[in-house]
Design an enzyme around this catalytic site. Structure first.
Site, short mmCIF file in Angstrom:
data_model
loop_
_atom_site.label_atom_id
_atom_site.label_comp_id
_atom_site.label_asym_id
_atom_site.label_seq_id
_atom_site.Cartn_x
_atom_site.Cartn_y
_atom_site.Cartn_z
CG HIS A 233 -1.98 1.13 1.04
ND1 HIS A 233 -3.03 1.08 0.16
CD2 HIS A 233 -2.05 2.34 1.62
CE1 HIS A 233 -3.73 2.21 0.21
NE2 HIS A 233 -3.15 2.99 1.10
CG PHE A 385 -3.53 -1.01 -10.12
CD1 PHE A 385 -3.02 -0.84 -8.85
CD2 PHE A 385 -2.65 -1.29 -11.15
CE1 PHE A 385 -1.66 -0.93 -8.61
CE2 PHE A 385 -1.30 -1.39 -10.92
CZ PHE A 385 -0.80 -1.21 -9.64
#
Length: 563
Positions: A233, A385
């Site tokens: 992350h 994404f």
């Protein structure tokens, strides 16, 4: 004492430094690798969308997951890391300078990364590392893949240490003065990167390399996944923070304005450092073996990142409006209408900023307990994404390219190249809207991520998804045209544009902005708080994982499409 103000830089230290030809060669070396990666990774992405739609079958025995792994690794890791480090070196060179010793160490970082990249690429091309860019266990790659990854990480650490040294030397020469904002931002980003990448380095060196070499018969899957997402992350913010650097400190100069608030920018970056790392469990919400309480705590910490994100949006759009009003534009949105939309240095990053709105909304869904269960491991995640990394970040990187490359190569951004850049930005936006939109819809219908058409073709679901797959192929084809155009522009700006001088735009702060408090430069405090948050979020659950999770998984063939 905390509210004591930092002394403003004197006139000499305020002036931007000149980047020498020797420095330019260093910075451009990173850019060469980045744009070669863009071309190769883009080609793999095109093949991927065509295979997923059932349009083509890969020739010569090439495996779909080989293409998928190469696409993910080369774009998500290689392109971004090389571009960011090259860009950040240029920012540091322009604001605080680089000594001869630091210059040599920077070259060392480059070559260590290149050796690691080549090792990793060869194993993927030989079909020995079809493990995707997440390389989840129990999928196993050739040892050279993991060793190459370790070298890339080590090379990036060397680059970070050079950046830290650059700022330290500058501070020694300018005691009590406020460090240049861009140097401060680079230091925050590299601090975050080094702290976060320790997780994946431990996983690679302690778990994966001995396992792949045969020295360990088993591997603790949950530990490896937890270590990856401890890093995975923050990796997103490692991509995003350089875009923030451009939005805060460079775009205002391009539009003829000034930085809204130095203090606000620094505080936003400090908060991003705090809340980017201790949140990896929100990528593991569906995994057993992690206490739900700790998942919930990390989800809460994840949502805290909304605060610096909103601070950034407020600061940037305040800059836009103030600049427009000063230029005499009236009405509620007159300032917005008269932004320099025909300047690609502004247009490409601006599209990226706007894309971050739906991207952020999708991120809230992904990080939520209940809503994540609907979209987890579907192609929705892939669509998200591509909105965040492949639109917000990449379009901002393209916007940086239009002034950075000619500045480093002693050339100019001509009207024709600017016009071509605008076309490229529009092509990219159209292609990404079609492809990512189709991915989001197919994900809501249950379409899996990663899997190839051959794994579900002919099923009832496949007929329901087919039009979304075709839309992805169409969008992917348009995007590849955009990639070819961008690579052409890069070559043009590097070798063929007219000789001249292109500005390195760094914005000054508003004259009436509140002075920067001294405590914002308290590096020991920020590092201590970051480590404390990480220890709080990970210590107890990680001990629990080690004590109670199964000891490992034996090497065996795993259905990669369902990983």
């Amino acid at each position: 004492m905390l509210l004591e103000k930092i002394a403003e830089p004197n006139e000499e230290s305020r002036l931007p430094l000149t980047i020498s030809k020797q420095e330019s060669r260093l910075y451009m070396s990173f850019m060469y690798v980045a744009f070669i990666s863009l071309f190769i990774g883009g080609m793999m992405g095109l093949l991927q969308t065509l295979v997923r739609s059932g349009t083509i079958t890969l020739p010569w025995g090439i495996d779909y997951y080989q293409v998928l792994t190469l696409h993910g690794v080369i774009l998500a890791l290689v392109l971004t890391t090389y571009f960011i480090i090259g860009f950040q070196f240029s920012l540091m060179g322009k604001t605080v300078g680089i000594s001869q010793k630091q210059h040599k160490a920077a070259w060392l970082s480059f070559w260590v990364m290149v050796v690691g990249t080549i090792m990793t690429a060869i194993t993927i091309l030989l079909g020995k590392a079809n493990v995707l860019y997440t390389f989840y266990a129990p999928l196993k790659a050739h040892p050279a893949f993991y060793i190459g990854l370790a070298l890339v990480i080590i090379g990036s650490w060397i680059a970070g240490i050079v950046n830290f040294r650059q700022l330290y030397v500058w501070k020694k020469k300018h005691p009590g003065e406020k460090s240049p904002l861009l140097a401060f931002m680079v230091t925050i980003n590299m601090l975050m990167w080094i702290i976060a990448s320790i997780g994946v380095a431990v996983a690679v060196i302690v778990q994966f390399i001995p396992w792949s070499l045969g020295y360990a018969e088993t591997i603790n899957v949950l530990v490896s996944r937890t270590l990856f997402w401890y890093f995975g992350h923050p990796l997103v913010y490692f991509w995003l923070l350089p875009a923030y650097m451009a939005w805060y400190a460079i775009i205002p100069k391009i539009i003829g304005g000034k930085l809204f608030s130095d203090s606000l920018a620094r505080l936003a970056f400090i908060l991003l450092l705090f809340f980017s790392i201790p949140v990896g469990f929100h990528h593991q919400l569906t995994e057993p073996g992690i206490d739900p309480t700790w998942k919930f705590i990390q989800v809460v910490l994840t949502f805290m990142v909304v605060i610096p994100s909103l601070m950034t949006a407020f600061s940037i759009f305040a800059t836009f409006e103030i600049t427009g009003r000063r230029k005499g534009f009236k009405g509620l949105y007159g300032w917005f209408k008269h932004l320099p939309w025909k300047d690609v240095r502004f247009l490409a990053p601006m599209i990226g900023m706007l894309a971050f709105i739906p991207g952020g909304a999708g991120g809230i869904i992904n990080a939520s307990h209940q809503m994540n269960a609907v979209v987890h491991n579907t192609i929705w995640v892939t669509g998200h994404f591509h909105i965040t990394a492949a639109t917000t970040v990449v379009l901002t990187f393209f916007g940086i390219t239009y002034w950075l490359i000619p500045h480093l190569t002693g050339r100019t951004l001509t009207k024709s190249i600017n016009r071509l850049g605008i076309i490229q930005a529009i092509i990219w936006t159209v292609g990404m809207t079609i492809m990512s939109g189709a991915m989001h819809i197919q994900g809501l219908l249950g379409g899996p991520r990663r899997s190839s058409y051959s794994e579900y073709g002919g099923t009832e679901q496949a007929s329901e998804w087919i039009w979304y797959q075709i839309a992805q192929a169409v969008g992917g084809s348009i995007l590849f045209i955009g990639i070819l155009l961008m690579v052409f522009i890069f070559i043009k700006l590097t070798f063929f544009a007219p000789k001249g001088e292109e500005e390195f735009p760094i914005a000054e702060e508003e004259e009436d902005a509140t002075p920067t408090p001294m405590f914002l430069e308290n590096w020991k405090l920020w590092i201590a708080i970051t480590i404390a948050l990480i220890l709080f979020a990970y210590t107890i659950p990680f001990v629990d994982i080690i004590q109670n999770s199964p000891p490992g998984s034996p090497p065996f063939d795993w259905p990669i499409g369902n990983s």
